[in-house]
Design a protein around this motif. Structure first.
Motif, PDB file in Angstrom:
ATOM      1  N   GLU A  12      22.729 -15.314  23.219  1.00  0.00           N
ATOM      2  CA  GLU A  12      21.934 -16.512  23.504  1.00  0.00           C
ATOM      3  C   GLU A  12      20.540 -16.392  22.893  1.00  0.00           C
ATOM      4  OE1 GLU A  12      20.353 -19.135  27.292  1.00  0.00           O
ATOM      5  OE2 GLU A  12      22.030 -17.751  27.585  1.00  0.00           O
ATOM      6  N   LEU A  13      19.910 -15.233  23.036  1.00  0.00           N
ATOM      7  CA  LEU A  13      18.581 -15.036  22.448  1.00  0.00           C
ATOM      8  C   LEU A  13      18.644 -15.103  20.929  1.00  0.00           C
ATOM      9  CD1 LEU A  13      15.588 -14.533  22.630  1.00  0.00           C
ATOM     10  CD2 LEU A  13      16.063 -12.096  23.023  1.00  0.00           C
ATOM     11  N   ARG A  14      19.690 -14.562  20.327  1.00  0.00           N
ATOM     12  CA  ARG A  14      19.831 -14.665  18.863  1.00  0.00           C
ATOM     13  C   ARG A  14      19.944 -16.115  18.424  1.00  0.00           C
ATOM     14  NH1 ARG A  14      23.796 -11.478  15.636  1.00  0.00           N
ATOM     15  NH2 ARG A  14      22.224 -11.850  14.050  1.00  0.00           N
ATOM     16  N   ALA A  15      20.673 -16.916  19.197  1.00  0.00           N
ATOM     17  CA  ALA A  15      20.794 -18.346  18.870  1.00  0.00           C
ATOM     18  C   ALA A  15      19.434 -19.023  18.989  1.00  0.00           C
ATOM     19  CB  ALA A  15      21.817 -19.007  19.788  1.00  0.00           C
ATOM     20  N   ASP A  16      18.654 -18.678  20.014  1.00  0.00           N
ATOM     21  CA  ASP A  16      17.317 -19.250  20.161  1.00  0.00           C
ATOM     22  C   ASP A  16      16.402 -18.813  19.020  1.00  0.00           C
ATOM     23  OD1 ASP A  16      17.951 -20.623  22.482  1.00  0.00           O
ATOM     24  OD2 ASP A  16      17.140 -19.094  23.825  1.00  0.00           O
ATOM     25  N   LEU A  17      16.476 -17.555  18.623  1.00  0.00           N
ATOM     26  CA  LEU A  17      15.636 -17.064  17.529  1.00  0.00           C
ATOM     27  C   LEU A  17      15.909 -17.786  16.219  1.00  0.00           C
ATOM     28  CD1 LEU A  17      15.581 -13.194  18.076  1.00  0.00           C
ATOM     29  CD2 LEU A  17      13.656 -14.769  18.278  1.00  0.00           C
ATOM     30  N   ALA A  18      17.130 -18.240  16.040  1.00  0.00           N
ATOM     31  CA  ALA A  18      17.482 -18.951  14.803  1.00  0.00           C
ATOM     32  C   ALA A  18      16.699 -20.260  14.677  1.00  0.00           C
ATOM     33  CB  ALA A  18      18.982 -19.227  14.775  1.00  0.00           C
ATOM     34  N   ARG A  19      16.171 -20.750  15.785  1.00  0.00           N
ATOM     35  CA  ARG A  19      15.401 -22.002  15.773  1.00  0.00           C
ATOM     36  C   ARG A  19      13.941 -21.791  15.361  1.00  0.00           C
ATOM     37  NH1 ARG A  19      18.225 -22.133  20.830  1.00  0.00           N
ATOM     38  NH2 ARG A  19      20.053 -23.429  20.603  1.00  0.00           N
ATOM     39  N   LEU A  20      13.505 -20.539  15.318  1.00  0.00           N
ATOM     40  CA  LEU A  20      12.116 -20.234  14.965  1.00  0.00           C
ATOM     41  C   LEU A  20      11.928 -20.167  13.469  1.00  0.00           C
ATOM     42  CD1 LEU A  20      11.158 -17.315  17.381  1.00  0.00           C
ATOM     43  CD2 LEU A  20      10.405 -19.680  17.494  1.00  0.00           C
ATOM     44  N   ARG A  21      10.706 -20.414  13.074  1.00  0.00           N
ATOM     45  CA  ARG A  21      10.348 -20.154  11.695  1.00  0.00           C
ATOM     46  C   ARG A  21      10.373 -18.650  11.484  1.00  0.00           C
ATOM     47  NH1 ARG A  21       5.008 -23.108  10.443  1.00  0.00           N
ATOM     48  NH2 ARG A  21       6.013 -25.072  10.841  1.00  0.00           N
ATOM     49  N   GLU A  22      10.814 -18.227  10.344  1.00  0.00           N
ATOM     50  CA  GLU A  22      10.938 -16.787  10.052  1.00  0.00           C
ATOM     51  C   GLU A  22       9.575 -16.113  10.132  1.00  0.00           C
ATOM     52  OE1 GLU A  22      12.948 -13.357   9.290  1.00  0.00           O
ATOM     53  OE2 GLU A  22      13.863 -15.318   9.484  1.00  0.00           O
ATOM     54  N   ASN A  23       9.526 -15.041  10.891  1.00  0.00           N
ATOM     55  CA  ASN A  23       8.350 -14.169  10.901  1.00  0.00           C
ATOM     56  C   ASN A  23       8.833 -12.744  11.133  1.00  0.00           C
ATOM     57  OD1 ASN A  23       8.125 -13.307  13.721  1.00  0.00           O
ATOM     58  ND2 ASN A  23       7.596 -15.426  14.178  1.00  0.00           N
TER      59      ASN A  23
END
Length: 117
Positions: free
Chosen positions: A49-60
């Motif tokens: 679930e956290l990996r799916a949420d991270l995919a929504r962030l701009r890459e940093n």
């Protein structure tokens, strides 16, 4: 093709081994997926679930490092049925480092809670 030659047809051959010829030998070893206990299942679900949420962030850099560690944790749980103490400690460290990136995600809280943070 000569009429006396055999005609072989193979459909699906999942988890199979074949050998042809006079002295041919085929071996296959299929391992069942590792069994997971309830805590490993919960951590695996929270990591995904956290990996799916991270995919929504701009890459940093912090998000990328966290995603890589989450992916390694997911792979280890899937392969072995658990995450070792070293892996869990690394995940705690990376999650702490990425705190300013993931504070908006409830999934980060779920992973942190399962890690005892």
């Amino acid at each position: 093709m000569a009429s006396n030659e055999p005609n072989v047809s193979i459909g699906r051959a999942d988890n199979s081994a074949f050998a042809f010829g006079d002295h041919a030998r085929a071996e296959t070893r299929n391992a069942a997926p590792a069994a997971r206990d309830e805590s490993a299942e919960q951590l695996l679900a929270a990591v995904r679930e956290l990996r799916a949420d991270l995919a929504r962030l701009r890459e940093n850099e912090q998000a990328a490092r966290l995603d890589e560690t989450l992916a390694q944790t997911e792979e280890e749980i899937t392969r072995t049925g658990t995450a070792g103490q070293g892996r869990l400690q690394r995940l705690r460290e990376v999650l702490t480092d990425a705190q300013n990136v993931v504070t908006l995600f409830a999934s980060a809280g779920a992973v942190a809670g399962l890690l005892g943070m």
